[in-house]
Design a protein around this motif. Structure first.
Motif, PDB file in Angstrom:
ATOM      1  N   VAL A 169       1.117  -1.246  -0.414  1.00 24.27           N
ATOM      2  CA  VAL A 169      -0.011  -0.132   0.016  1.00 24.27           C
ATOM      3  C   VAL A 169       1.262   1.310  -0.218  1.00 24.27           C
ATOM      4  O   VAL A 169       0.866   1.704  -0.958  1.00 24.27           O
ATOM      5  CB  VAL A 169      -1.388  -0.081   1.442  1.00 24.27           C
ATOM      6  N   ARG A 170       1.981   0.900   0.769  1.00 18.80           N
ATOM      7  CA  ARG A 170       2.937   2.496   0.541  1.00 18.80           C
ATOM      8  C   ARG A 170       3.577   2.656  -0.309  1.00 18.80           C
ATOM      9  O   ARG A 170       3.307   3.696  -0.672  1.00 18.80           O
ATOM     10  CB  ARG A 170       4.090   2.492   2.114  1.00 18.80           C
ATOM     11  N   GLU A 171       4.154   1.168  -0.730  1.00 22.88           N
ATOM     12  CA  GLU A 171       4.864   0.816  -2.185  1.00 22.88           C
ATOM     13  C   GLU A 171       4.057   2.096  -2.994  1.00 22.88           C
ATOM     14  O   GLU A 171       4.409   3.225  -3.659  1.00 22.88           O
ATOM     15  CB  GLU A 171       5.301  -0.105  -2.317  1.00 22.88           C
ATOM     16  N   CYS A 172       2.665   1.877  -3.343  1.00 24.62           N
ATOM     17  CA  CYS A 172       1.929   1.915  -4.749  1.00 24.62           C
ATOM     18  C   CYS A 172       0.988   3.218  -4.577  1.00 24.62           C
ATOM     19  O   CYS A 172       0.668   4.260  -5.005  1.00 24.62           O
ATOM     20  CB  CYS A 172       0.536   1.255  -4.394  1.00 24.62           C
ATOM     21  N   VAL A 173       1.501   4.574  -3.228  1.00 26.69           N
ATOM     22  CA  VAL A 173       0.566   5.171  -2.688  1.00 26.69           C
ATOM     23  C   VAL A 173       1.470   5.758  -1.375  1.00 26.69           C
ATOM     24  O   VAL A 173       1.294   5.773  -0.061  1.00 26.69           O
ATOM     25  CB  VAL A 173      -1.211   4.735  -2.564  1.00 26.69           C
ATOM     26  N   PRO A 174       1.946   6.454  -2.063  1.00 25.88           N
ATOM     27  CA  PRO A 174       3.432   6.699  -1.066  1.00 25.88           C
ATOM     28  C   PRO A 174       2.080   7.772  -0.039  1.00 25.88           C
ATOM     29  O   PRO A 174       2.754   8.218   1.432  1.00 25.88           O
ATOM     30  CB  PRO A 174       4.073   7.653  -1.845  1.00 25.88           C
ATOM     31  N   SER A 175       1.247   8.711   0.119  1.00 28.30           N
ATOM     32  CA  SER A 175       0.966   8.711   0.529  1.00 28.30           C
ATOM     33  C   SER A 175      -0.455   9.353   0.972  1.00 28.30           C
ATOM     34  O   SER A 175      -1.168   9.831   1.922  1.00 28.30           O
ATOM     35  CB  SER A 175      -0.195  10.564  -0.253  1.00 28.30           C
ATOM     36  N   ILE A 176      -0.361   7.987   1.258  1.00 22.67           N
ATOM     37  CA  ILE A 176      -1.407   7.364   2.080  1.00 22.67           C
ATOM     38  C   ILE A 176      -1.835   7.462   3.473  1.00 22.67           C
ATOM     39  O   ILE A 176      -2.880   7.366   4.645  1.00 22.67           O
ATOM     40  CB  ILE A 176      -1.582   5.673   1.890  1.00 22.67           C
ATOM     41  N   ALA A 177      -0.426   7.478   4.238  1.00 24.58           N
ATOM     42  CA  ALA A 177      -0.381   8.008   5.440  1.00 24.58           C
ATOM     43  C   ALA A 177      -1.003   9.636   6.143  1.00 24.58           C
ATOM     44  O   ALA A 177      -1.834   9.435   6.704  1.00 24.58           O
ATOM     45  CB  ALA A 177       0.947   8.280   6.464  1.00 24.58           C
ATOM     46  N   ASP A 178      -0.982  10.094   5.369  1.00 23.68           N
ATOM     47  CA  ASP A 178      -2.168  11.353   5.326  1.00 23.68           C
ATOM     48  C   ASP A 178      -3.493  11.326   5.222  1.00 23.68           C
ATOM     49  O   ASP A 178      -4.535  12.237   5.375  1.00 23.68           O
ATOM     50  CB  ASP A 178      -0.542  12.964   5.028  1.00 23.68           C
ATOM     51  N   ALA A 179      -3.746  10.249   4.562  1.00 21.05           N
ATOM     52  CA  ALA A 179      -5.016  10.543   3.734  1.00 21.05           C
ATOM     53  C   ALA A 179      -5.990  10.076   4.674  1.00 21.05           C
ATOM     54  O   ALA A 179      -5.972   9.767   5.916  1.00 21.05           O
ATOM     55  CB  ALA A 179      -5.540   9.290   2.366  1.00 21.05           C
ATOM     56  N   ASP A 180      -7.126  10.490   4.629  1.00 17.66           N
ATOM     57  CA  ASP A 180      -8.533  10.418   5.780  1.00 17.66           C
ATOM     58  C   ASP A 180      -8.585   8.873   5.859  1.00 17.66           C
ATOM     59  O   ASP A 180      -8.199   8.097   5.170  1.00 17.66           O
ATOM     60  CB  ASP A 180      -9.360  11.133   5.497  1.00 17.66           C
ATOM     61  N   PRO A 181      -8.999   8.276   6.436  1.00 25.97           N
ATOM     62  CA  PRO A 181      -9.716   6.496   6.646  1.00 25.97           C
ATOM     63  C   PRO A 181     -10.715   6.282   5.438  1.00 25.97           C
ATOM     64  O   PRO A 181     -10.134   5.441   5.148  1.00 25.97           O
ATOM     65  CB  PRO A 181     -10.469   6.790   8.228  1.00 25.97           C
ATOM     66  N   ALA A 182     -11.224   7.061   5.253  1.00 30.96           N
ATOM     67  CA  ALA A 182     -12.365   7.025   3.634  1.00 30.96           C
ATOM     68  C   ALA A 182     -11.349   6.442   2.978  1.00 30.96           C
ATOM     69  O   ALA A 182     -11.542   5.524   2.211  1.00 30.96           O
ATOM     70  CB  ALA A 182     -13.774   7.920   3.859  1.00 30.96           C
ATOM     71  N   THR A 183      -9.941   7.568   2.542  1.00 29.16           N
ATOM     72  CA  THR A 183      -9.582   7.045   0.961  1.00 29.16           C
ATOM     73  C   THR A 183      -9.047   6.060   1.466  1.00 29.16           C
ATOM     74  O   THR A 183      -8.790   4.997   0.372  1.00 29.16           O
ATOM     75  CB  THR A 183      -8.738   8.549   0.763  1.00 29.16           C
TER      76      THR A 183
END
Length: 408
Positions: free
Chosen positions: A305-319
């Motif tokens: 998940v982190r590899e494919c979406v580097p910004s995932i940590a900053d996303a909201d729970p729904a995203t």
């Protein structure tokens, strides 16, 4: 020049099955194989447990061959998975159905079956001739390169069972294609089937996770949705779940220039439940712990998940929840055909009549992977190779019977 009754070129499953059927019908049969031994790819496939066929409902089984479903139907109807299991039993190989529905020998290897098969063929009078590489077809026969020089064989009928283009080191290198094209026979270009794909992994991800399995995921493509597992490789992705969708992904890359894996990393949990679970976690919780606690993702899934979406940590729970349930992994290209389990392409169906004879070359037949069809792993490939070898042999028997004793 040597005269033979029936010449079979290729000592893999399709050619050997044809030899058995023809010998049982009373013909003198010679099988010519370029390699020093017979069934080399068959043996390799059996090293980790030979997948003979599949136990799924036959109505579903016969739909596994894509655009070739209709052309293969008659051959498959005449040699179904249960027939294959009975045939193996007759050679002393008992079988069992695995948890996936795939059928394996109880001994989990190919060598006992192949030894018994070759012994049966020899006892039936079949001449097994290794180290005979086909050089060219000539009117009424073939010319082979042998350890003793060139040898021309004339016969009443010839079956070509030369394999596709995967695993060339085992003899399946499609070198025959150029010669048939020179004779005016249409050949579809070979492509990898049941293959992995390249992905642009970061060096850190590649170093940490190459060789790691990604278990219990759903993959969706134009081929449908399948649950299973795949493996992260140094180059990208491979494994049974990838192979089930390989044709659809390969074709989309070819036609659209882009394709991707669409992954549900938590198929047992709904989007709504994951989103709600993520929202309940304290903001200070690390991303890895958030993904583990809310969606049950292990370390390789979380890293993916982190590899494919580097910004995932900053996303909201729904995203974050949507990403877990519909992760996109862009693909670059299929792995080379030399690495593929099987190949697509070969002699086009319009060149072949319903007896598996080349329409423009009466008396010459084809069978197995050298014809333009493909199937996923799971026993479908081997079943169809054996079925087409059997169907071509019956075509040869009818042809020779109708032609009397005159050479073709």
């Amino acid at each position: 020049m040597t005269q033979s009754d029936i010449t079979i070129v290729g000592g893999g499953p399709a050619g050997l099955m044809a030899a058995e059927v023809l010998a049982a019908a009373g013909h003198r049969v010679s099988v010519f194989e370029a390699m020093p031994t017979f069934g080399r790819k068959f043996l390799l496939a059996g090293k980790s447990g030979l997948n003979l066929t599949h136990s799924e409902d036959y109505v579903r089984f016969r739909t596994r061959f894509g655009v070739a479903n209709d052309r293969l139907a008659a051959a498959l109807d005449a040699f179904r998975p249960d027939d294959l299991r009975a045939w193996a039993s007759g050679l002393g190989t008992q079988t069992f159905v695995g948890s996936s529905g795939r059928v394996f020998p109880t001994v989990m290897k190919a060598s006992p079956l192949l030894r018994a098969w070759l012994k049966r063929l020899a006892e039936m009078g079949v001449a097994l001739l290794p180290r005979h590489r086909l050089l060219r077809l000539v009117p009424g026969g073939c010319v082979f390169e042998t350890p003793d020089g060139e040898r021309e064989i004339h016969s009443r009928a010839t079956l070509l069972a030369l394999g596709g283009a995967s695993w060339p080191r085992l003899g399946s290198n499609a070198a025959w294609a150029a010669g048939l094209r020179d004779l005016g026979i249409a050949i579809a270009d070979f492509q990898p089937a049941n293959c992995g794909f390249d992905v642009d992994w970061s060096e850190n991800f590649r170093t940490r996770f190459a060789g790691e399995p990604v278990k219990s995921v759903c993959l969706t493509s134009s081929a449908g949705t399948t649950q299973g597992e795949f493996v992260i490789s140094r180059h990208g992705v491979e494994g049974s779940l990838i192979y089930a969708h390989a044709a659809a992904l390969r074709d989309r890359l070819a036609t659209e220039g882009a394709a991707s894996l669409q992954l549900d990393l938590a198929p047992g949990r709904s989007l709504e439940k994951i989103s709600a679970a993520l929202a309940r976690l304290p903001a200070r919780t690390s991303l890895s712990n958030r993904l583990r606690k809310a969606a049950g993702l292990d370390s390789v899934k979380a890293a993916l998940v982190r590899e494919c979406v580097p910004s995932i940590a900053d996303a909201d729970p729904a995203t974050q929840a949507m990403t877990i349930k519909a992760l996109t992994v862009p693909l670059r290209r299929p792995r080379p055909i030399e690495e593929a389990i099987s190949s697509a392409g070969g002699v086009r169906w319009e060149e072949i009549d319903h007896h598996y004879m080349l329409s423009t070359r009466p008396g010459t037949f084809v069978a197995g992977e050298m014809i333009d069809w493909e199937a996923p792993t799971g026993g479908y490939l081997l079943t169809a190779c054996l079925a087409t070898g059997r169907a071509a042999a019956q075509g040869i028997d009818a042809w020779v019977g109708g032609r009397g004793s005159s050479p073709t």
